[in-house]
Design a protein around this motif. Structure first.
Motif, PDB file in Angstrom:
ATOM      1  N   PHE B 100     -79.675  -8.766  29.575  1.00 53.77           N
ATOM      2  CA  PHE B 100     -79.899  -8.240  28.229  1.00 53.77           C
ATOM      3  C   PHE B 100     -80.448  -9.360  27.341  1.00 53.77           C
ATOM      4  O   PHE B 100     -79.761 -10.347  27.092  1.00 53.77           O
ATOM      5  N   PHE B 111     -70.230  -8.146  29.209  1.00 53.88           N
ATOM      6  CA  PHE B 111     -70.605  -6.735  28.975  1.00 53.88           C
ATOM      7  C   PHE B 111     -69.797  -5.736  29.813  1.00 53.88           C
ATOM      8  O   PHE B 111     -69.193  -4.811  29.258  1.00 53.88           O
ATOM      9  N   PRO B 112     -69.770  -5.912  31.152  1.00 56.62           N
ATOM     10  CA  PRO B 112     -69.022  -4.916  31.943  1.00 56.62           C
ATOM     11  C   PRO B 112     -67.528  -4.910  31.632  1.00 56.62           C
ATOM     12  O   PRO B 112     -66.881  -3.865  31.756  1.00 56.62           O
ATOM     13  N   GLU B 114     -66.273  -5.555  28.610  1.00 58.76           N
ATOM     14  CA  GLU B 114     -66.118  -4.896  27.310  1.00 58.76           C
ATOM     15  C   GLU B 114     -66.237  -3.385  27.452  1.00 58.76           C
ATOM     16  O   GLU B 114     -65.511  -2.634  26.793  1.00 58.76           O
ATOM     17  N   THR B 115     -67.140  -2.927  28.309  1.00 57.48           N
ATOM     18  CA  THR B 115     -67.217  -1.469  28.486  1.00 57.48           C
ATOM     19  C   THR B 115     -65.935  -0.944  29.124  1.00 57.48           C
ATOM     20  O   THR B 115     -65.596   0.218  28.946  1.00 57.48           O
ATOM     21  N   ARG B 116     -65.220  -1.812  29.840  1.00 57.62           N
ATOM     22  CA  ARG B 116     -63.952  -1.381  30.439  1.00 57.62           C
ATOM     23  C   ARG B 116     -62.776  -1.639  29.494  1.00 57.62           C
ATOM     24  O   ARG B 116     -61.627  -1.464  29.881  1.00 57.62           O
ATOM     25  N   ARG B 159     -72.656 -11.500  36.348  1.00 59.44           N
ATOM     26  CA  ARG B 159     -72.424 -10.268  35.594  1.00 59.44           C
ATOM     27  C   ARG B 159     -72.041  -9.122  36.533  1.00 59.44           C
ATOM     28  O   ARG B 159     -71.240  -8.257  36.181  1.00 59.44           O
ATOM     29  N   ALA B 160     -72.627  -9.132  37.745  1.00 62.45           N
ATOM     30  CA  ALA B 160     -72.328  -8.054  38.693  1.00 62.45           C
ATOM     31  C   ALA B 160     -71.003  -8.277  39.414  1.00 62.45           C
ATOM     32  O   ALA B 160     -70.487  -7.374  40.049  1.00 62.45           O
ATOM     33  N   TYR B 163     -66.391  -8.047  37.135  1.00 65.16           N
ATOM     34  CA  TYR B 163     -65.391  -6.978  37.071  1.00 65.16           C
ATOM     35  C   TYR B 163     -64.885  -6.616  38.450  1.00 65.16           C
ATOM     36  O   TYR B 163     -64.252  -5.566  38.624  1.00 65.16           O
TER      37      TYR B 163
END
Lengths: 266, 369
Positions: B100, B111-112, B114-116, B159-160, B163
């Protein structure tokens, strides 16, 4: 752009200079007149003063027109940009039949003469008993500015890498989260530009204002129009100069924003 | 380092992936043609193939961005067909990273999480840990545009992984890097994959990359898996001539299969019989192509004529780590030999040489129909 002017031949330089002169000459007349002393619009003025600016400040009608225009412009900028953003994203993602027709429909207010839309709206709002109201002006200006917003935001979406949306989803963001946290922040500069232009268009729009504004909703352009027709003094020139400075500042802000973000993403 | 806990929990979470008769059609074009694949927990499988072979479509079907026409994707035995991408527990690294641009490295990696909706403190902790794992601990505040290609690659990987998804998918992970960096990152990805013991499926068109990173390689062609096996299986025992060629430069010598008491042999040019590795499909009197990797060909100087594989050198090319020697056999075929560079080359064009294939059995493939 400056480079290309420098590199080009004499002919194109001449054309460019004439174009710039053509654009700037009216301002070269209006601005000095606004600083004159004579109550007739004389150019060039014999003496300079701030007389007409003082009259402008003292006249409460201009202040109330300015407030009306600001209120209208801000409302229109907001409504038009929200609608334009949603429409642009919808059209950008839509892959079904009739896409071209939908796009044409959305952009049609750009093609239909403003006076035609104005008259049509006048009849419509008369039926609804809305003429002279702020709501009528907001609707009319939103209709006028919305296609510009769609064009600006669509251009940003064309540059937008849709794999970023796939990435966000693969990382667990649902469609709304993806839109809110990835798509919108990345195209935000264009959304701001669209809002600034919607404001500017509304701020100096005169046709709709003539047809739809009432005594409580006199905008600056309408006030100027009345001034020119009934009471022509260099106050009009002073108002024009103030508006010119204000609009230029807004455009410069939008342009600076656009450049900064382009520098970031390239 | 502090990723032992990550390691332990990933071992527990690491999942199996199963593709059952997966098929995808775009109009008349069949992109994936009945692909079945079993990936065990913690395994690294690479889908290797030319462009248009269906490997990327297969990966995107696992990720949920491509809806299969028929067939199933099972993660830990659970059918994923109705799950949107954001509900599948996968980590996906895109070919061009898809970082991003408006977020810092730390924010990208967060990011991942925070979405969780993880607690802030935990997010900070895990971002720090994963950035250490990919050796980017000190670059968290930078924007992606301020990083080199290799660093961006590491951010995408972090990033991948942050999580702890049950499956990691890599789409041409090294495709955008230059050669020296690619080799370094191959080891790096393998190291991280083994540290976390995470089930991984990668897509690449680079056979070298596939060989160095994978536990198993699935060669894809025309939407099908043409062969699946360990890198050594595929390299040493390619099922078809296409695979032999795809896995690296290769010589082919055509001959007829003969049966002898001690096994099968392939009779090739001028009375030379070469012992064959036993394989199904090697039927007496059939024609087959012997697969001879250049690095396995030895040129023996000083031969005038006679039986066997003899010929004259038609060209010598210096490629740095080796000499590529082209030999025109008296029977007409041309063989390329690769002699490791030990300092000097003993051959010149025109020299007569014999080809020594040793006595160990060789691999042959059926003729391409």
């Amino acid at each position: 752009m400056l480079d290309s002017i420098r590199d080009s031949g004499v002919f194109s330089k001449a054309i460019a200079s004439l174009t710039i002169a053509f654009l700037l000459l009216p301002l070269m007349v209006v601005i000095p007149i606004s600083f004159g002393t004579s109550s007739l619009m004389t150019f060039p003025p014999h003496e300079y003063s701030l007389r007409w600016y003082r009259e402008l400040v003292d006249d409460s009608r201009w202040l109330s027109a300015a407030l009306t225009s600001l209120q209208l412009g801000i409302t229109v900028a907001f409504a038009s940009t929200v609608l334009a953003t949603m429409t642009a994203i919808g059209l950008f993602r839509y892959r079904g039949p009739g896409k071209a027709a939908l796009q044409a429909l959305v952009l049609s207010p750009l093609v239909v003469p403003v006076i035609v839309i104005g008259v049509a709206l006048f009849y419509l709002f008369s039926l609804l008993g809305m003429t002279g109201s702020m709501n009528a002006l907001v609707c009319a200006h939103t209709l006028l500015t919305f296609p510009y917003g769609v064009v600006v935001i669509n251009a940003a979406l064309e540059r937008f890498d849709t794999r970023l949306e796939q990435a966000a989803m693969s990382l667990g963001a649902n469609p709304f989260g993806t839109l809110w946290r990835v798509t919108l922040p990345i195209i935000r500069p264009s959304i701001v530009v669209a809002a600034v232009f919607a404001f500017l268009i509304s701020f100096d729009e005169v046709v709709m204002a003539l047809l739809l504004s009432g005594p409580t909703t006199l905008t600056i352009p309408k006030q100027m129009w009345d001034g020119i027709r009934f009471d022509l003094t260099p106050v009009i020139a002073a108002v024009s100069t103030v508006l010119l400075v204000f609009s230029s500042a807004l455009v410069a802000f939008a342009e600076a924003l656009r450049r900064r973000t382009q520098g970031n993403t390239r | 380092m502090t990723y032992q806990t990550t390691q332990a929990s990933s071992r527990r979470r690491s999942a199996t992936l199963k593709l059952v008769n997966l098929r995808k059609q775009f109009g008349d074009i069949v992109a994936i043609d009945d692909v079945s694949l079993d990936v065990v927990a913690g395994e690294f499988v690479t889908l290797l193939g030319a462009s248009g072979s269906g490997k990327s479509t297969t990966l995107m079907a696992v990720a949920g961005f491509v809806e299969a026409t028929s067939g199933q994707v099972l993660i830990n035995g659970e059918d994923q067909n109705l799950q949107p991408p954001y509900k599948r527990d996968i980590g996906l690294v895109f070919q061009h990273y898809a970082l991003f641009p408006h977020l810092s490295v730390e924010k990208n990696v967060a990011f991942p999480l925070e979405t969780r909706r993880l607690p802030k403190a935990q997010i900070g902790e895990r971002v720090k840990r994963v950035l250490a794992l990919v050796r980017l601990g000190n670059l968290g505040a930078r924007k992606p545009s301020e990083l080199s290609g290799g660093q961006q690659q590491r951010v995408a990987l972090a990033r991948a992984l942050v999580y702890e998804p049950s499956i990691l998918l890599l789409d041409e992970p090294l495709g955008a890097l230059d050669k020296s960096l690619r080799e370094e990152m191959q080891w790096e990805i393998r190291r991280i994959q083994q540290t976390l013991a995470i089930t991984t499926v990668a897509v690449t068109h680079d056979q070298h990359e596939a060989i160095t990173m994978s536990d198993r390689i699935a060669i894809m062609r025309n939407g099908r898996i043409e062969q699946i096996g360990t890198p050594a299986d595929i390299y040493e025992r390619p099922r078809t001539r296409y695979i032999a060629e795809f896995m690296g430069s290769s010589n082919f010598l055509r001959g007829k299969v003969e049966t002898t008491p001690d096994g099968r042999r392939l009779r090739v040019a001028l009375h030379t019989a070469v012992p064959l590795v036993p394989r199904a499909g090697a039927i007496a009197d059939d024609s087959m192509d012997l697969v001879i990797r250049p690095e396995r060909v030895r040129c023996v100087p000083g031969t005038q004529d006679g039986d066997g594989l003899v010929g004259a050198i038609s060209g010598v090319t210096y490629v740095g780590e080796a000499w590529q020697i082209a030999v025109k056999l008296d029977s007409g075929e041309v063989l390329t030999a690769s002699h490791a560079n030990h300092g000097e080359v003993a051959f010149a064009p025109g020299d007569r040489v014999a080809i020594d294939l040793g006595t160990h059995p060789w691999w042959a493939v059926p003729l391409e129909s």
